[in-house]
Write a protein that holds these residues in place. Structure first.
Motif, mmCIF file in Angstrom:
data_model
loop_
_atom_site.group_PDB
_atom_site.id
_atom_site.type_symbol
_atom_site.label_atom_id
_atom_site.label_comp_id
_atom_site.label_asym_id
_atom_site.label_seq_id
_atom_site.Cartn_x
_atom_site.Cartn_y
_atom_site.Cartn_z
ATOM 1 N N GLU A 1 0.774 -1.320 -0.114
ATOM 2 C CA GLU A 1 -0.019 -0.201 -0.539
ATOM 3 C C GLU A 1 0.174 1.167 -0.195
ATOM 4 O OE1 GLU A 1 -3.664 0.117 -0.688
ATOM 5 O OE2 GLU A 1 -2.849 -1.370 -1.044
ATOM 6 N N LEU A 2 1.601 1.583 0.960
ATOM 7 C CA LEU A 2 2.585 2.151 0.711
ATOM 8 C C LEU A 2 3.237 2.267 -1.024
ATOM 9 C CD1 LEU A 2 4.738 1.932 3.885
ATOM 10 C CD2 LEU A 2 3.058 3.680 3.479
ATOM 11 N N SER A 3 3.573 1.529 -1.529
ATOM 12 C CA SER A 3 4.507 1.506 -2.459
ATOM 13 C C SER A 3 3.115 2.190 -3.884
ATOM 14 C CB SER A 3 5.454 0.191 -3.124
ATOM 15 O OG SER A 3 6.038 -0.107 -2.405
ATOM 16 N N ALA A 4 2.225 1.934 -3.101
ATOM 17 C CA ALA A 4 1.013 2.195 -4.307
ATOM 18 C C ALA A 4 0.555 3.310 -3.844
ATOM 19 C CB ALA A 4 0.131 1.161 -3.968
ATOM 20 N N ALA A 5 0.704 4.235 -2.606
ATOM 21 C CA ALA A 5 1.150 5.694 -2.820
ATOM 22 C C ALA A 5 1.765 6.214 -3.043
ATOM 23 C CB ALA A 5 0.776 5.668 -1.377
ATOM 24 N N GLY A 6 3.030 5.759 -3.503
ATOM 25 C CA GLY A 6 4.265 6.310 -4.553
ATOM 26 C C GLY A 6 5.402 6.210 -3.552
ATOM 27 N N ALA A 7 5.713 5.912 -2.328
ATOM 28 C CA ALA A 7 6.609 6.249 -1.112
ATOM 29 C C ALA A 7 8.271 5.030 -2.031
ATOM 30 C CB ALA A 7 6.701 5.679 0.320
ATOM 31 N N THR A 8 9.365 5.583 -1.709
ATOM 32 C CA THR A 8 10.476 4.782 -1.380
ATOM 33 C C THR A 8 9.582 3.829 -0.712
ATOM 34 O OG1 THR A 8 11.492 6.572 -3.075
ATOM 35 C CG2 THR A 8 12.528 4.073 -1.332
ATOM 36 N N THR A 9 9.945 2.669 -0.313
ATOM 37 C CA THR A 9 10.064 1.252 0.729
ATOM 38 C C THR A 9 11.046 0.557 0.532
ATOM 39 O OG1 THR A 9 7.411 1.640 -0.238
ATOM 40 C CG2 THR A 9 8.267 0.195 1.077
ATOM 41 N N VAL A 10 10.843 0.314 1.545
ATOM 42 C CA VAL A 10 11.980 -0.683 1.977
ATOM 43 C C VAL A 10 11.609 -2.172 3.025
ATOM 44 C CG1 VAL A 10 14.767 -0.809 3.234
ATOM 45 C CG2 VAL A 10 14.216 0.849 2.364
ATOM 46 N N LEU A 11 11.466 -2.759 1.942
ATOM 47 C CA LEU A 11 10.970 -4.281 2.766
ATOM 48 C C LEU A 11 12.464 -4.797 3.509
ATOM 49 C CD1 LEU A 11 10.356 -4.670 -0.526
ATOM 50 C CD2 LEU A 11 8.561 -5.921 1.425
ATOM 51 N N ALA A 12 12.529 -4.763 5.495
ATOM 52 C CA ALA A 12 13.723 -5.172 6.276
ATOM 53 C C ALA A 12 13.035 -6.920 6.657
ATOM 54 C CB ALA A 12 13.732 -4.073 7.583
ATOM 55 N N ALA B 1 19.825 0.338 9.826
ATOM 56 C CA ALA B 1 19.785 1.872 10.215
ATOM 57 C C ALA B 1 20.483 2.642 9.555
ATOM 58 C CB ALA B 1 19.845 2.212 11.805
ATOM 59 N N LYS B 2 22.139 1.881 9.587
ATOM 60 C CA LYS B 2 23.287 3.005 8.714
ATOM 61 C C LYS B 2 23.582 2.398 7.297
ATOM 62 C CE LYS B 2 27.018 2.202 12.225
ATOM 63 N NZ LYS B 2 28.050 2.000 12.887
ATOM 64 N N GLU B 3 22.298 1.155 7.385
ATOM 65 C CA GLU B 3 22.081 1.484 5.287
ATOM 66 C C GLU B 3 21.108 2.262 4.920
ATOM 67 O OE1 GLU B 3 23.415 -0.125 2.091
ATOM 68 O OE2 GLU B 3 24.560 0.091 3.154
ATOM 69 N N VAL B 4 20.282 2.386 6.090
ATOM 70 C CA VAL B 4 18.994 3.093 5.490
ATOM 71 C C VAL B 4 19.386 4.161 5.370
ATOM 72 C CG1 VAL B 4 16.984 4.137 6.125
ATOM 73 C CG2 VAL B 4 16.907 1.880 5.732
ATOM 74 N N GLU B 5 19.928 5.074 6.534
ATOM 75 C CA GLU B 5 20.992 6.843 6.473
ATOM 76 C C GLU B 5 21.353 7.121 5.706
ATOM 77 O OE1 GLU B 5 22.633 9.350 10.056
ATOM 78 O OE2 GLU B 5 23.256 7.470 9.773
ATOM 79 N N ARG B 6 22.362 5.861 5.253
ATOM 80 C CA ARG B 6 23.763 5.433 3.582
ATOM 81 C C ARG B 6 22.721 6.389 2.296
ATOM 82 N NH1 ARG B 6 25.689 2.995 -0.587
ATOM 83 N NH2 ARG B 6 24.725 0.610 -0.033
ATOM 84 N N LEU B 7 21.798 5.214 2.111
ATOM 85 C CA LEU B 7 21.111 4.740 1.166
ATOM 86 C C LEU B 7 20.112 6.121 0.612
ATOM 87 C CD1 LEU B 7 20.391 0.549 0.102
ATOM 88 C CD2 LEU B 7 21.997 2.216 -0.696
#
Length: 158
Positions: free
Chosen positions: A66-77, A117-123
């Motif tokens: 749903e977040l992706s369908a709404a246009g968000a850049t989505t990270v599946l952890a 957390a570090k990878e999300v911050e880096r990307l």
């Protein structure tokens, strides 16, 4: 266990602009993938970065879609990265949103949580939406890094 924090304010807004979404709300909003009572307006999340833990199945999978369908850049952890990759491919195909990625996360390991957390911050340099969906329920007692696994995953990991 499900808690989500959604920043409804402008990018870079302070913590007071966050709303906490709980299990009861999401459970009442989501019956099945095709029978949502509540849908985010199309592209209302464009420009936002969302991280969803436990997004390879269940409520996490639906929320990520749903977040992706709404246009968000989505990270599946996800702990199971291969399963996460399969879900990401499905979301990309069904939402026309290519900004879906998978990062490994084992909530029983503080090292894995810090690495995510570090990878999300880096990307992405920021995170606008954090959906804390992942959790375990085990009858057996086990330890990782000297901490009981259920407690570590469900409480300390988040």
């Amino acid at each position: 266990m499900f808690f989500g924090m959604v920043n409804f304010g402008a990018a870079g807004a302070d913590a007071s602009s966050f709303a906490v979404v709980g299990t009861a709300y999401v459970a009442s909003a989501i019956r099945r993938r095709n029978q949502l009572r509540f849908r985010l307006p199309s592209h209302c999340m464009r420009g936002r970065v969302a991280v969803v833990t436990g997004a390879n199945s269940g409520i996490g999978r639906v929320v990520a879609a749903e977040l992706s369908a709404a246009g968000a850049t989505t990270v599946l952890a996800c702990r199971d990265v291969r399963s996460g990759q399969s879900v990401a491919a499905h979301i990309r195909a069904n939402t026309s949103n290519a900004a879906v990625s998978v990062l490994p996360l084992d909530l029983t390991s503080p090292t894995s949580v810090r690495a995510l957390a570090k990878e999300v911050e880096r990307l992405h340099a920021r995170c606008d939406v954090l959906v804390l969906n992942a959790g375990v329920m085990r009858a057996s007692y086990g330890q990782v890094d000297g901490i009981e696994t259920t407690f570590s995953s469900n409480y300390l990991g988040h």
